[in-house]
Design a protein around this motif. Structure first.
Motif, PDB file in Angstrom:
ATOM      1  N   PRO A 107       0.808  -1.212   0.000  1.00 31.27           N
ATOM      2  CA  PRO A 107       0.000   0.000   0.000  1.00 31.27           C
ATOM      3  C   PRO A 107       0.853   1.279   0.000  1.00 31.27           C
ATOM      4  O   PRO A 107       0.495   2.261  -0.649  1.00 31.27           O
ATOM      5  N   THR A 108       1.983   1.245   0.694  1.00 35.22           N
ATOM      6  CA  THR A 108       2.864   2.417   0.737  1.00 35.22           C
ATOM      7  C   THR A 108       3.401   2.744  -0.656  1.00 35.22           C
ATOM      8  O   THR A 108       3.413   3.913  -1.069  1.00 35.22           O
ATOM      9  N   GLU A 109       3.822   1.730  -1.400  1.00 30.60           N
ATOM     10  CA  GLU A 109       4.327   1.961  -2.762  1.00 30.60           C
ATOM     11  C   GLU A 109       3.238   2.527  -3.657  1.00 30.60           C
ATOM     12  O   GLU A 109       3.481   3.472  -4.428  1.00 30.60           O
ATOM     13  N   ILE A 110       2.043   1.967  -3.553  1.00 29.39           N
ATOM     14  CA  ILE A 110       0.919   2.431  -4.373  1.00 29.39           C
ATOM     15  C   ILE A 110       0.549   3.862  -3.998  1.00 29.39           C
ATOM     16  O   ILE A 110       0.294   4.702  -4.866  1.00 29.39           O
ATOM     17  N   ALA A 111       0.538   4.161  -2.697  1.00 26.80           N
ATOM     18  CA  ALA A 111       0.210   5.513  -2.225  1.00 26.80           C
ATOM     19  C   ALA A 111       1.216   6.535  -2.762  1.00 26.80           C
ATOM     20  O   ALA A 111       0.827   7.618  -3.208  1.00 26.80           O
ATOM     21  N   HIS A 112       2.499   6.195  -2.729  1.00 25.11           N
ATOM     22  CA  HIS A 112       3.522   7.120  -3.236  1.00 25.11           C
ATOM     23  C   HIS A 112       3.352   7.364  -4.743  1.00 25.11           C
ATOM     24  O   HIS A 112       3.444   8.499  -5.195  1.00 25.11           O
TER      25      HIS A 112
ATOM     26  N   ARG B   7       2.032  -5.629   3.685  1.00 21.13           N
ATOM     27  CA  ARG B   7       1.118  -6.470   2.903  1.00 21.13           C
ATOM     28  C   ARG B   7       1.365  -6.269   1.416  1.00 21.13           C
ATOM     29  O   ARG B   7       1.640  -5.157   0.967  1.00 21.13           O
ATOM     30  N   LEU B   8       1.236  -7.343   0.667  1.00 19.27           N
ATOM     31  CA  LEU B   8       1.456  -7.294  -0.775  1.00 19.27           C
ATOM     32  C   LEU B   8       0.142  -7.526  -1.508  1.00 19.27           C
ATOM     33  O   LEU B   8      -0.574  -8.489  -1.225  1.00 19.27           O
ATOM     34  N   TYR B   9      -0.136  -6.631  -2.436  1.00 20.53           N
ATOM     35  CA  TYR B   9      -1.331  -6.728  -3.266  1.00 20.53           C
ATOM     36  C   TYR B   9      -0.910  -6.908  -4.711  1.00 20.53           C
ATOM     37  O   TYR B   9       0.116  -6.387  -5.147  1.00 20.53           O
ATOM     38  N   GLU B  10      -1.748  -7.637  -5.439  1.00 21.27           N
ATOM     39  CA  GLU B  10      -1.510  -7.856  -6.860  1.00 21.27           C
ATOM     40  C   GLU B  10      -2.861  -7.835  -7.567  1.00 21.27           C
ATOM     41  O   GLU B  10      -3.846  -8.350  -7.036  1.00 21.27           O
TER      42      GLU B  10
END
Length: 87
Positions: free
Chosen positions: A31-36, A69-72
């Motif tokens: 989520p942090t990567e996606i948010a950035h 957490r990892l999302y795909e």
């Protein structure tokens, strides 16, 4: 062959944040990567990811973890994202 409903595509398109977030999910992402990448808060991104999970657009790969957490994207999620990129 899996088809995506027009209701699902419409639901994503109606929300600017939903559109931006689904377009920024690449591979296995936190989520942090996606948010950035999408320039939205972590709180908002996490809430949208939970909505996506309920609708079957993303899969949570490590649900036992509370952080990292990892999302795909699922096949359905990738079809929606690809449809949004074309249109």
């Amino acid at each position: 062959m899996l088809k995506v409903s027009l209701n699902d595509i419409s639901w994503i398109k109606r929300g600017r944040q939903r559109r931006e977030i689904i377009l920024h999910i690449e591979g296995r992402s936190t989520p942090t990567e996606i948010a950035h990448k999408s320039n939205y808060s972590l709180n908002h991104t996490s809430r949208i990811l939970n909505e996506f999970k309920k609708k079957g657009f993303v899969a949570l790969l490590n649900p036992e973890q509370k952080t990292g957490r990892l999302y795909e994207l699922t096949t359905k999620g990738r079809l929606i994202r690809d449809n949004l990129r074309v249109n």
